[in-house]
Scaffold this active site. Structure first.
Site, mmCIF file in Angstrom:
data_model
loop_
_atom_site.group_PDB
_atom_site.id
_atom_site.type_symbol
_atom_site.label_atom_id
_atom_site.label_comp_id
_atom_site.label_asym_id
_atom_site.label_seq_id
_atom_site.Cartn_x
_atom_site.Cartn_y
_atom_site.Cartn_z
ATOM 1 N N MET A 131 0.850 -1.199 0.000
ATOM 2 C CA MET A 131 0.000 0.000 0.000
ATOM 3 C C MET A 131 0.887 1.251 0.000
ATOM 4 O O MET A 131 1.202 1.801 1.041
ATOM 5 C CB MET A 131 -0.912 -0.018 1.226
ATOM 6 N N ASP A 132 1.233 1.716 -1.172
ATOM 7 C CA ASP A 132 2.189 2.809 -1.289
ATOM 8 C C ASP A 132 1.492 4.087 -1.757
ATOM 9 O O ASP A 132 0.552 4.032 -2.546
ATOM 10 C CB ASP A 132 3.277 2.422 -2.300
ATOM 11 N N GLY A 133 1.980 5.237 -1.272
ATOM 12 C CA GLY A 133 1.501 6.521 -1.758
ATOM 13 C C GLY A 133 0.672 7.326 -0.786
ATOM 14 O O GLY A 133 0.148 8.389 -1.152
#
Length: 301
Positions: free
Chosen positions: A76-78
């Site tokens: 879960m990036d960003g």
């Protein structure tokens, strides 16, 4: 966990995204047949009701239930970039990310996916500023406290992979309670990787096997890939190796996540930042997965 006044103000701010009342983080997973067709009334005819309810869950027309992955893993990036782009505090980026967690758990439960693994906090993330680490630990603890009852009643089993011994004691106690409370559930197995390292996962498996050799339980020639897999932390689920890995925010690397388990996993990299990853993006990802031919090193069929 003791938070500074600054952190408490962030969590209690009326501008946060987690303003839903208790038991509303996963509103469509609550055990009410009028809301969620997979949740069945207590009756002598429960098995027949379950079968009928499952038929009511309609997939997007481009997807096939028979081709659904058994296990989906997500980096879960960003979250931070999402907040920065909007001129918001980092905490609100992570809070916004909870909405995507909520939606993804709901979709996996509805669409017949058996296991979902979320990379929440890596062993390398301790190097981030202390205030940010405290925010992450606080959000995790806050979410477990408010949503444990809902997860349990919705049939979600929770497991934590990673070295939880380094987490705050209050969070460790809460994790133990959540794992025990949900251990008999079978609708969806939700694995959350906290203080997790793919390299260390393999190392600890090797250490365990080495000790068994030393103790005379097995011989060196007994060591196989199957035996190593049995000692990895994802062995807590029936499907330890993900069929599909999703990474958001346009990053094209694995970042020390499930390194052994991803050997034959299909990879999908989305440009969407995690708080913006919703049903449309997940449906597009699954559509891509279902159109692929998994050969596992063999020839085309």
């Amino acid at each position: 966990m003791a938070f500074s006044l600054h952190l408490q103000q962030i969590f209690l701010s009326s501008t946060t995204f987690s303003s839903q009342p208790k038991s509303q983080i996963f509103p469509n997973l609550i055990k009410k047949t009028s809301i969620h067709p997979l949740i069945v009334k207590s009756s002598l005819n429960a098995s027949a009701s379950t079968s009928a309810a499952e038929k009511e869950i309609r997939l997007p027309p481009e997807l096939s239930r028979e081709l659904m992955p058994k296990h989906v893993a997500v980096i879960m990036d960003g979250n931070r970039r999402w907040a920065k782009n909007r001129g918001l505090p980092v905490a609100l980026g992570y809070e916004a990310g909870i909405r995507s967690v909520r939606k993804l758990v709901e979709l996996c439960g509805n669409w017949g996916i058996n296991a979902l693994t979320l990379f929440a906090f890596s062993s390398e993330n301790w190097s981030r500023p202390k205030v940010e680490v405290d925010i992450l630990m606080g959000l995790f603890e806050k979410m477990l406290k408010s949503e444990l009852e809902t997860l349990a009643s919705a049939g979600i089993r929770l497991s934590i992979i990673g070295d939880s011994s380094k987490l705050p004691k209050s969070l460790q106690d809460l994790i133990d309670k959540a794992v025990k409370t949900t251990e008999e559930n079978s609708r969806l197995h939700l694995l959350v990787a906290v203080n997790y390292s793919g390299q260390y996962d393999v190392v600890q498996a090797c250490q365990t096997i080495a000790q068994k050799v030393k103790d005379g339980i097995i011989e060196p020639e007994d060591i196989s890939s199957f035996l190593v897999e049995q000692e990895l932390q994802t062995n807590c689920t029936d499907f330890p190796c993900p069929d599909l890995l999703i990474r958001t925010s346009g990053e094209l690397r694995l970042s020390n996540f499930l390194l052994w388990q991803l050997a034959y996993t299909e990879l999908y990299f989305s440009n969407a930042q995690w708080p913006d990853f919703g049903e449309a993006e997940f449906s597009e990802t699954l559509c891509s997965f279902q159109q692929r031919q998994r050969r596992y090193g063999g020839q085309d069929s």
